[in-house]
Write an enzyme that holds these catalytic residues in place. Structure first.
Site, PDB file in Angstrom:
ATOM      1  N   HIS A 287       0.782  -1.227  -0.008  1.00 21.43           N
ATOM      2  CA  HIS A 287      -0.058  -0.025   0.079  1.00 21.43           C
ATOM      3  C   HIS A 287       0.813   1.048  -0.040  1.00 21.43           C
ATOM      4  CE1 HIS A 287       0.548  -1.341   4.341  1.00 21.43           C
ATOM      5  NE2 HIS A 287       0.868   0.023   4.424  1.00 21.43           N
ATOM      6  N   TYR A 303      -3.469   3.526   2.086  1.00 24.29           N
ATOM      7  CA  TYR A 303      -4.589   2.763   1.509  1.00 24.29           C
ATOM      8  C   TYR A 303      -3.913   2.092   0.259  1.00 24.29           C
ATOM      9  CZ  TYR A 303      -7.303   6.824   3.385  1.00 24.29           C
ATOM     10  OH  TYR A 303      -8.092   7.604   4.191  1.00 24.29           O
ATOM     11  N   THR A 304      -4.273   0.827  -0.153  1.00 26.47           N
ATOM     12  CA  THR A 304      -4.005   0.062  -0.903  1.00 26.47           C
ATOM     13  C   THR A 304      -4.669   0.347  -2.668  1.00 26.47           C
ATOM     14  OG1 THR A 304      -4.055  -1.843   0.587  1.00 26.47           O
ATOM     15  CG2 THR A 304      -4.065  -2.367  -1.622  1.00 26.47           C
ATOM     16  N   CYS A 459      -9.021  -8.722   5.624  1.00 32.42           N
ATOM     17  CA  CYS A 459      -9.125  -7.338   5.678  1.00 32.42           C
ATOM     18  C   CYS A 459     -10.494  -6.962   5.860  1.00 32.42           C
ATOM     19  CB  CYS A 459      -8.349  -6.835   4.023  1.00 32.42           C
ATOM     20  SG  CYS A 459      -8.076  -5.029   4.349  1.00 32.42           S
TER      21      CYS A 459
END
Length: 493
Positions: A287, A303-304, A459
């Protein structure tokens, strides 16, 4: 009483074999933990002798990391050198009422019938007066109206001649009159009823707003063409290979070039890289960190991206906006052309095709789909990668499912590689998929069993991740570690 240190004291411990740092105004000696750190020792050495609070928060450590820090704690930072606390946002979830906020009186069947009867009666009177007026020349209307009456007269005259001939045989003008009235009435009522039905179909005033979807469907996104890099040839000038623009230590600014609302409170953001041929240089599964000055404070979040290194000249993020989310609210307010700072790659995931695992099980909740999608896309688009993936994707409602079109497309194109099951906590009566919370039975039925060649990735919201970890342990998987490592059988993003 705890020992206190100044920042100058901490800065002295910044050598290869002597690493101290400050986290949340507390001082830690992490030298003995260098080789055990899941992200590698280089990450810790980069922040040796500094206040690493911001980096610690943006990487997103689990709650269990506190236990390790307790063992490494050596003292407190001098109070006069305390930095402002970095705010950590943990979203909370509450049940949302689905009742109408405004009381709307529903129209009864009798009221609707009365309305229809009144409309039909008025339509019949207006039609009768208008037709007779046009036929007798009482008024001169538009040419199209006169033409319509003239055109309609032919079949009507033929019908009238037929009726007149039949009744003339009986010599009854009275019957002829009343039959004519009856036929005219039937024709007018039929036309009026058809017109009224059509008009009512265009209005839904008798239905309260909770009968309709809570949000309109997002417009289908236009596909962004992937820029192909021409190879060097004798027919044209030499072309430089793509350049990686992201750096794990330095913050760099990127401009927002596209912003699309894809579902309630969820935005697809596209940031331009410096050149159209640049690549992000992000390893699969890792990320990036974003940083912005918000209300006078420096705020960073990780954030990915949903894009990868085949998407030249851009980085794409899928962001869910929370009421109390400082960064997500800031991203929501951003306008096209605004810039934000980024750096990376970050994260412990180190995916290698065909060697990470033979089968991967995934459990995602909400925006937790983004790292999963990054892996799914990489595996499906790599013909040489034979890894199999199974995904359980949980959301509250069907409208909350993100990247559904893309996921379904991969399932259709690569059924031998990917299977996806959607789970809804608040499904309507038309939903045919899984309902409720993700259970151990669902994991057993749809995800691969525990094995040396199997990995499980999680996740989502912290409560969900904690519950899924327990379910996986009950099914024979090894419990996830305090800090996730790429070698863990159960990996937490």
């Amino acid at each position: 009483m705890a020992v206190t240190f100044t920042l100058d004291d901490v800065r002295k411990h910044n050598s290869k074999d002597d690493v101290w740092m400050v986290i949340h105004n507390k001082v830690y000696n992490v030298t003995t933990y260098l080789e055990d750190h899941p992200g590698g020792s280089i990450i810790l050495r980069e922040v040796a002798g500094t206040d690493a609070t911001e980096q610690f928060v943006e990487i997103g450590h689990s709650v269990e990391a506190t236990d390790i820090l307790k063992e490494l704690y050596v003292g407190d930072l001098a109070e006069e050198e305390h930095a402002e606390e970095v705010e950590i946002f943990r979203p909370t979830y509450e049940k949302v009422a689905m009742e109408a906020a405004v009381k709307v009186e529903k129209a009864t069947v009798s009221k609707v019938r009365k309305s229809v009867r009144r409309t039909i009666a008025m339509s019949s009177v207006i039609a009768s007066v208008g037709a007779v007026g046009l036929a007798k020349g009482w008024w001169t209307g538009p040419e199209w109206a006169l033409a319509a009456v003239t055109t309609a007269q032919k079949p009507i005259n033929q019908l009238a001649d037929f009726i007149r001939s039949k009744f003339a045989q009986n010599g009854s003008s009275s019957k002829l009159f009343w039959w004519g009235v009856g036929i005219a009435t039937v024709v007018e009522l039929s036309l009026a009823t058809a017109a009224t039905t059509w008009a009512l179909s265009k209005f839904e005033a008798q239905r309260e707003f909770t009968h309709f979807p809570r949000s309109r469907p997002a417009k289908k996104e236009r596909k962004v063409a992937i820029l192909k890099i021409p190879t060097n040839s004798t027919s044209g000038p030499a072309v430089k290979p793509p350049v990686k623009v992201m750096d794990p230590a330095d913050w760099r600014k990127f401009k927002l070039v596209r912003k699309v609302l894809v579902s309630p409170n969820v935005y697809h953001l596209v940031f331009a890289l410096p050149h159209p041929t640049d690549v992000l240089g992000l390893p699969t599964g890792q990320h990036v960190a974003l940083r912005a000055l918000i209300d006078g404070k420096s705020v960073s979040r990780s954030y990915t991206p949903v894009s990868n290194n085949s998407d030249l000249g851009r980085v794409e993020l899928l962001i869910k906006v929370y009421d109390q989310g400082l960064m997500t609210k800031h991203l929501e307010r951003m306008e096209i052309g605004d810039q934000i700072e980024m750096r990376g790659p970050k994260g412990a995931m180190q995916y290698v095709p065909n060697s990470y695992a033979k089968e991967i099980g995934m459990i995602a909740g909400g925006t937790g789909i983004t790292p999963m999608y990054q892996l799914i896309r990489a595996i499906c688009e790599d013909e040489s990668d034979k890894t199999k993936i199974s995904l359980l994707y949980a959301n509250n409602t069907e409208a909350d499912i993100l990247l559904r079109e893309e996921l379904d497309g991969f399932v259709k194109a690569f059924p031998e590689k990917l299977s996806v099951q959607y789970v809804l906590g608040q499904a309507d009566e038309n939903w045919t998929g899984l309902r409720g919370f993700v259970t151990a039975d669902m994991i057993k039925d749809f995800l691969p069993p525990a094995a040396d060649t199997t990995k499980m990735l999680l996740c989502g919201p912290p409560p969900m991740v904690a519950a899924m970890s327990k379910n996986l342990v009950s099914l024979g998987f090894t419990a996830p570690g305090t800090l996730s490592k790429a070698t863990d059988q159960v990996f937490l993003f």
